[in-house]
Design a protein around this motif. Structure first.
Motif, PDB file in Angstrom:
ATOM      1  N   SER A 121      18.849  35.935  -0.633  1.00  0.00           N
ATOM      2  CA  SER A 121      19.581  36.154   0.611  1.00  0.00           C
ATOM      3  C   SER A 121      21.092  36.032   0.501  1.00  0.00           C
ATOM      4  O   SER A 121      21.816  36.432   1.419  1.00  0.00           O
ATOM      5  N   ARG A 122      21.609  35.483  -0.601  1.00  0.00           N
ATOM      6  CA  ARG A 122      23.047  35.298  -0.693  1.00  0.00           C
ATOM      7  C   ARG A 122      23.471  35.168  -2.159  1.00  0.00           C
ATOM      8  O   ARG A 122      22.647  35.030  -3.048  1.00  0.00           O
ATOM      9  N   GLY A 123      24.775  35.225  -2.373  1.00  0.00           N
ATOM     10  CA  GLY A 123      25.324  34.961  -3.689  1.00  0.00           C
ATOM     11  C   GLY A 123      24.801  35.882  -4.767  1.00  0.00           C
ATOM     12  O   GLY A 123      24.738  37.112  -4.600  1.00  0.00           O
ATOM     13  N   ILE A 124      24.406  35.305  -5.897  1.00  0.00           N
ATOM     14  CA  ILE A 124      23.927  36.088  -7.025  1.00  0.00           C
ATOM     15  C   ILE A 124      22.683  36.883  -6.648  1.00  0.00           C
ATOM     16  O   ILE A 124      22.537  38.049  -7.030  1.00  0.00           O
ATOM     17  N   GLY A 125      21.771  36.270  -5.893  1.00  0.00           N
ATOM     18  CA  GLY A 125      20.556  36.962  -5.498  1.00  0.00           C
ATOM     19  C   GLY A 125      20.837  38.205  -4.671  1.00  0.00           C
ATOM     20  O   GLY A 125      20.240  39.258  -4.885  1.00  0.00           O
ATOM     21  N   GLU A 126      21.748  38.089  -3.729  1.00  0.00           N
ATOM     22  CA  GLU A 126      22.128  39.247  -2.914  1.00  0.00           C
ATOM     23  C   GLU A 126      22.743  40.343  -3.776  1.00  0.00           C
ATOM     24  O   GLU A 126      22.469  41.535  -3.584  1.00  0.00           O
ATOM     25  N   LEU A 129      11.427  40.474  -1.908  1.00  0.00           N
ATOM     26  CA  LEU A 129      12.492  39.489  -1.795  1.00  0.00           C
ATOM     27  C   LEU A 129      11.969  38.220  -1.134  1.00  0.00           C
ATOM     28  O   LEU A 129      11.336  38.276  -0.076  1.00  0.00           O
ATOM     29  N   VAL A 130      12.252  37.085  -1.756  1.00  0.00           N
ATOM     30  CA  VAL A 130      11.797  35.802  -1.239  1.00  0.00           C
ATOM     31  C   VAL A 130      13.002  34.935  -0.909  1.00  0.00           C
ATOM     32  O   VAL A 130      13.911  34.774  -1.729  1.00  0.00           O
ATOM     33  N   ALA A 131      13.032  34.408   0.297  1.00  0.00           N
ATOM     34  CA  ALA A 131      14.081  33.480   0.719  1.00  0.00           C
ATOM     35  C   ALA A 131      13.510  32.587   1.806  1.00  0.00           C
ATOM     36  O   ALA A 131      12.438  32.854   2.351  1.00  0.00           O
ATOM     37  N   ARG A 132      14.227  31.522   2.120  1.00  0.00           N
ATOM     38  CA  ARG A 132      13.715  30.591   3.129  1.00  0.00           C
ATOM     39  C   ARG A 132      13.695  31.205   4.521  1.00  0.00           C
ATOM     40  O   ARG A 132      12.884  30.836   5.360  1.00  0.00           O
ATOM     41  N   SER A 133      14.613  32.145   4.780  1.00  0.00           N
ATOM     42  CA  SER A 133      14.707  32.753   6.106  1.00  0.00           C
ATOM     43  C   SER A 133      14.478  34.257   6.025  1.00  0.00           C
ATOM     44  O   SER A 133      15.127  34.949   5.229  1.00  0.00           O
ATOM     45  N   HIS A 134      13.560  34.758   6.837  1.00  0.00           N
ATOM     46  CA  HIS A 134      13.329  36.198   6.911  1.00  0.00           C
ATOM     47  C   HIS A 134      14.548  36.917   7.474  1.00  0.00           C
ATOM     48  O   HIS A 134      14.916  38.008   7.011  1.00  0.00           O
TER      49      HIS A 134
END
Length: 259
Positions: A15-20, A37-42
């Motif tokens: 969702s952010r940073g390197i992953g984004e 994509l997996v993140a804590r917030s949909h």
């Protein structure tokens, strides 16, 4: 079903940073790939989901819950019929405290996210990665091989990931596993280091990170992010098991000269 000329990739911490940066690169420059994509917030991933409905699937969850890992793999397989790579990019820096000031429970919480969350998703993915002769790319850290005051759980967890890559290179010869050191990147974690965790760190380390931000010395997320994305698609087997800096000479063909 995904066709043979495209990759299906699971990306955590998206969702952010390197992953984004990884997700954006794979979707905009390598147009045939599919991403889970997996993140804590949909909500943090909704824009990509809506922009690329046929190529992006989103799973919200905390990877300290090992059940999320199996769900991620099942969702990728049910949607596209194969799995070619996993990119383990999620992590937590907390707790940022000296060893003497931490509890065992705090170490366990850190390892639940950084270590056991990574192991669970790789275990779930391995049967499918064997079939595709796929790849597992782990985002590591310089803290895996250098001590920073207050970073014991984080650094130790990243060292585990390095050894995990080494072990998998021996145990899973059909899967290419690489651990990548992304350098000091201008991310939310860096902001937290400067603004939230500085009281638990040494003055020398705080000065280092404040100075890098002030002097423009932080890397852009796209620099290591693009390397990691390319490795997930085409890393050669001879790199399996290695812990490499994002700008290592061995990764020259994966580096983007435009960044």
């Amino acid at each position: 079903m995904a066709s043979s000329d495209e990759s299906v990739i699971i990306l955590t911490g998206a969702s952010r940073g390197i992953g984004e940066a990884i997700a954006t690169f794979l979707l905009t420059r390598l147009e045939t790939h599919k991403l889970l994509l997996v993140a804590r917030s949909h909500a943090a991933l909704d824009q990509l989901h809506y922009q690329y409905p046929d190529r992006v699937e989103v799973l919200a969850g905390d990877l300290s819950d090992v059940n999320i890992s199996a769900k991620a793999v099942d969702l990728a397989i049910s949607r596209w019929g194969r799995l070619d790579a996993v990119i383990i990019n999620h992590s937590t820096l907390e707790p940022v405290k000296k060893v003497a000031d931490t509890s065992v429970e705090e170490w366990k919480k850190s390892f639940d996210v950084n270590v056991f969350g990574a192991i669970a998703i790789i275990q779930a993915a391995l049967p499918h990665l064997r079939e595709t002769q796929g790849r597992a790319i782990l985002t590591s850290s310089g803290a895996a091989i250098k001590a920073y005051q207050g970073w014991g759980p984080y650094g130790a967890s990243k060292a585990v990931l390095n050894h995990l890559a080494l072990t998998l290179s021996v145990e899973e010869p059909d899967v290419t596993t690489i651990s990548v050191r992304p350098g000091v990147v201008d991310t939310e974690m860096q902001r937290e280091i400067r603004e939230i965790h500085r009281s638990a760190m040494s003055e020398k380390d705080v000065a280092k990170y404040v100075g890098l931000k002030k002097d423009g010395g932080l890397l852009k997320p796209e620099q290591p992010g693009h390397v990691i994305a390319k490795l997930a698609v085409s890393a050669p087997k001879e790199l399996s098991g290695r812990f490499l800096n994002w700008d290592d000479g061995a990764l020259k063909e994966f580096q983007d000269d435009s960044n």
